[in-house]
Each structure stands twice: as C-alpha cells, then as structure tokens.
Enzyme design. Sequence first.
Site, short mmCIF file in Angstrom:
data_model
loop_
_atom_site.label_atom_id
_atom_site.label_comp_id
_atom_site.label_asym_id
_atom_site.label_seq_id
_atom_site.Cartn_x
_atom_site.Cartn_y
_atom_site.Cartn_z
N ASP A 286 35.22 62.28 -2.24
CA ASP A 286 36.46 61.57 -2.49
C ASP A 286 36.40 60.23 -1.74
O ASP A 286 35.44 59.93 -1.04
CB ASP A 286 37.65 62.46 -2.04
N GLU A 496 49.62 62.44 -3.89
CA GLU A 496 48.92 62.90 -2.68
C GLU A 496 49.87 63.15 -1.52
O GLU A 496 50.96 63.71 -1.72
CB GLU A 496 47.80 61.92 -2.34
O1 IDD Z 1 41.00 57.46 -7.08
C1 IDD Z 1 39.82 58.09 -6.64
C2 IDD Z 1 40.16 59.38 -5.89
C3 IDD Z 1 40.81 60.44 -6.79
O2 IDD Z 1 39.92 60.77 -7.85
C4 IDD Z 1 41.12 61.69 -5.96
O3 IDD Z 1 41.66 62.75 -6.76
C5 IDD Z 1 42.11 61.41 -4.85
O4 IDD Z 1 42.04 62.42 -3.87
C6 IDD Z 1 41.92 60.04 -4.26
N1 IDD Z 1 42.59 59.54 -3.25
C7 IDD Z 1 42.21 58.25 -3.11
C8 IDD Z 1 42.73 57.38 -2.08
C9 IDD Z 1 43.44 57.96 -1.02
C10 IDD Z 1 43.98 57.15 -0.02
C11 IDD Z 1 43.83 55.76 -0.08
C12 IDD Z 1 43.13 55.20 -1.16
C13 IDD Z 1 42.59 56.01 -2.16
C14 IDD Z 1 41.26 57.95 -4.07
N2 IDD Z 1 41.09 59.09 -4.77
#
Ligand code: IDD
Length: 607
Positions: A286, A496
């Site tokens: 991730d 999230e």
């Molecule tokens: O977008 C790409 C991946 C996505 O596929 C995942 O399911 C997810 O957990 C995720 N969180 C972030 C992310 C989290 C915090 C700050 C910036 C980006 C980036 N991503």
Amino acid sequence: EYVKYKDPKQPINERVQDLLSRMTLEEKIGQMSQIERANATTEVIEKYFVGSVLSGGGSVPAEKATASVWQKMITAMQKAALKTRLGIPIIYGIDAVHGNNNVYNATIFPHNIGLGATRDPTLVKRIGEATAHEARATGIPYTFAPCVAVCRDPRWGRCYESYSEDTRLVQLMTSNMVTGLQGDVPAKHPKGVPFVGGSKKVAGCAKHFVGDGGTQRGINENNTVLSFHDLMRIHMPPYDNAVIKGISTVMISYSSFNGVKMHENKNLITDTLKNKMNFRGFVITDWQAVDRITNPPHQHYYHSIQETIHAGIDMVMIPYDYPEFVADLVKQVKQGQIRLDRVNDAVSRILRVKFTMGLFEDPLPDPRLHKELGAQEHRAIAREAVRKSLVLLKNGKKGDKQAMLPLSKKAKKILVAGSHAHDLGNQCGGWTIKWQGESGNNLTGVGTTILEAIKKAVSKNTTVDFVERPDKDDLAKSAGDYEYAVVAVGEPPYAETAGDNQNLTIPAPGPEVIKDVCGLVKCVVLLVSGRPLVVQPYVDYMDALVAAWLPGTEGQGVSDVLFGDYGFTGKLPRTWFKTVDQLPMNYGDKRYDPLFPFGYGITTKAA
Ligand SMILES: OC[C@@H]1[C@@H](O)[C@H](O)[C@@H](O)c2nc(-c3ccccc3)cn21
C-alpha cells in the site's frame, strides 16, 4: 536481430526469462517501483526505468479532465517507458473501486456494501465489466480493486468497501468482480497464474491482504488478533477465490496480524499466498507502507526495505521517495543483504502480468474507448444495482391498514427533506473524484440526486417541496398539506481512517429531522450511509425505513423502488446492531441480539 521477449508467439515464461536475462539490476529495481502520477515526468520514467505509475485518490491530470486528457497523459508516460533500452511498458494503476471514480463524468456505482445487499453475482460481474471499460476509456489498464475485506466491525472507516461480514458472500462477489474486471479465465487455466482477457479488460488487485476487516474495534490499519485458524476461516477464503479466477495482483494491508505488520509477514505472503495457494501474479504494497511498518514512519527505512522485500513484496508503492528506495535496494542487493533471486522472482511476477495482459503488444491507450466513460448502458447497470441494493427494514406502523411503500406517484403534495436528498457527493461517499469524496453537487459531473429522481417519478400535478432542514413550527402549520414525506439523512463522505467511528450515531441534524418530520407527516426515511448506524431510538417515529447505503450517481434507482416500478429485494449484508456496545457482533456469534439480523430485508412486488 530476433528478440525472444518481443515475440508474442513465445510462451510467456520464456519471454519472462529472456527479458529478465537481459536486465541490469537498476532496470529490475525500476520495475519494482510504482511512483505517483504527480512526479512521473518522462525524465523520471526514463531515468529510473519506472515499472508502474499510480493515481493516488483524487490525483488527476487536471480538474474535470476528459477521457482524452487522461489518455494523453498516460500516452506520454508510456512513450517514455518504451524509449528505454528494453522498452518495458509501464502499468498505470488507479482506485476504480465503484466505477472509475476519480474521473469526472464517470459512472459511480454503489459501494461494495450495497453490492453485497443485492445478493446478485452476475450483476457484480457486469459492474466489473463496465468498470473495466470506463477505466480503459481513460487509458488505464489496472485497478486496485476489488477490496475483498470481510468487515467484522462497522466502526471501521472502510466497512463500506467490504461486501459483507459473511465470508461466503464476500467470496461470491470476489469471484464475480475479478472475472468482470479481468475477463473469464480460460478452461484449464492453471490455478494462480494471472489472467487479463485483452485490451478492454483491466488487471485487478485483491486487497488488503489479509485481515484488514478484522482489526480490534474496527480501528483502521490496527491489529487483527485472531487464531491462525480463524484468520484462515474468516478472512483468507476470498483470496483463494481471487487466485482461482486469475487475479493479477494482491495488495498488502497496513494492518497487523497478532502484532506482526502484514507488510513484513513472510509466513502469510510467501509461504501461504505464494507457495501454498500458488499465487503467481505480483504482490504490491500500500501507499508508503514500507515507511509505515515502523513508528514513527521511515525510521530504519533501509532495514524496512529488507524486511518487506524478503517477506515477499514484489512492487513497492513509493509515491515520492523512489530515489532513496532504489538506491537502498540496489545497495542491499550488491552487498548481499537482499538475495538477487528474490529480486528476480519479484520482477518475473511483474513481467508475467505485463505479458499476460498484452501490455507489450498493446501499450498505448485506445482513443476509440473514450465514449465508454459514463456510457448510458453503464448507468443503466448502476441504476439496476441501486434498485437491488436497497434494503427495506420497516414498511408501516403497527395497526396500519396498509404498508407505507410503494409511494403514490399521484399525491397532490409531498415533502422531501434531509441532507442527503439533494447531494450527489453524499450519495457517492468516499473515493469519489477526491480521496475523501465531498458533499455537494459540483463534484461528479453527470448524476441524479434522490430529489431529482423523485421529481422525475411523480406526476406533473404533484407538488414536491424540498426543505433540507424543516423548521418544526413552520412544518406544524403546513403538515396537513403533505400526503407523505421522504427524509434522506446519513453520513458525510469519508475514506479510511477518517471514517473510523466509535459511536455510529446518525450525524446531526439527521435525528432531529427524522423526529420533526416523521412526528408530523407520514414518512419514509432513507438512510444513506456506509454501514448500519444507531436507528433504534427513531424507528418508532418512522412509517418506513430503507437502508440505501452509498448508491452513487444513479439516484433513479432509489425512486424506481420507492414508487413501486420495481419491488424491494435487497437483504442486509451485515448485522444491524441495537447499540454500539454490542460490537463486534456478527451472524453466527453465540451472543447475537440484533435490531435487524444479517440477511433481513422486507421484499415487495412491483406495483
Ligand atoms: O490509492 C492507493 C491506495 C489504495 O489502493 C488503498 O486501498 C488505500 O489503503 C490507500 N491509502 C492511500 C493513502 C493513504 C494515506 C495518504 C495517502 C494515500 C493510498 N492507497
């Protein structure tokens, strides 16, 4: 001179081995790097032999960018990659998790919890197919979907990304979404070998491996404390379905299993997923997850790279700090701290996916697919999904002579109220145009709010009053004018950790609107939310209650069923608790005392 890896008639494994044998260490490690769009200039792509580029949530080439603007961006990146010594194409990835949701005017489908409520696997497959077409419309051949989490606690901010609390239902939807996105694996396709059926399909990504939906109190990215047996019984089965259907990639979860970060869990990634389950695609981290296996993040980054690569990570999502990643990994391989055969395995897996999906033969976006973005036939599928996702939880009060729903289209005057009645952003939820989504009507482009859908459904002689937050005293004076009221309330968009919530109450002023309106006018309440919320104190006020989840842009799916053009068929994909102190509480638990049980849903016939 004849170059074997460029010959599509050669067996894929031979193309992989031939290309691998020609690659320098820097070219190999470049293939393992996935960087963010914002810094993926042609110079960087060429200099670092970048293997993959992604759009993080909301990362777009321009505001309201059209399909052709997306394609131009990706074409420029791809041409840079094809100019490198070996001409290995990049694979561009995005979170197309309920349609191609970062893209303006894309069809936005219901989030996964609503798809679970439909209990309709072939519908989910058709949604996968439509999503693949809308991704390819923008030149994108790879989506970080499906999320196959088994959400066991609705306090988790990502619970709406999970089809269900029930493993078997998640397995059923996983098989069909993977097939829709990637295409049907051919008969006798060897288990675990990735498959993508041509340039109108996309590579998928089963995520987040494993146990992301089982963390304590639903705290995002936290610790899943379970016996290994229960992890394998509850959270692992959907990955087996994905592997059987030829899933191309698997994304690792930020969370931990019994205190061990999943991103450095060799036993689960390599021994279980790769060796025992025979997954032959590539494992991706991730976002900045290598940095985040330590607290604070990026401490001992050099060592974190070693731990995660050795655990079985193949591609690293390093949106910004790719220079440091590449330098550290090259150094560790040269010094023998990371074995070259581990790097060769990772690169082989990445190349296998790129060869399988035809990226070497068809590296460039296809402008003929522009018209797929937001196509009417996709919107029709989304509207059908909305209809089938609605769960009717109450339909009339005790003693009523007749049920509340379906509503009459011929009422003289009706009231529509609530924060979610005329708000596309609220209807779509998180992961919509922006990472977190956003309330309001100037985000998604084409779409129909619940209010607009109601206005289209009723007769031309029906007066529709829309008051987002009715004043109780004013309403008391006019209540008698309304034959009924539709009250749409629920959660604001979130994604999230921003969605983690320990009390799960309906955000204000939802409860007040329910009490004020339903206390004066016969009402049906539509709850637009990513999960069950506290409703027990208000149910008695309501004449009818519908769980609408996060329906997306096609609001007419709601009116289709409210007014009886179609019957209610949806079933709860997760338990509806009475109070949050009962949580976690899932179907099959010894102590099970829900307000509405898993699988509950009143069905009605089309009028
Ligand atoms: O977008 C790409 C991946 C996505 O596929 C995942 O399911 C997810 O957990 C995720 N969180 C972030 C992310 C989290 C915090 C700050 C910036 C980006 C980036 N991503």
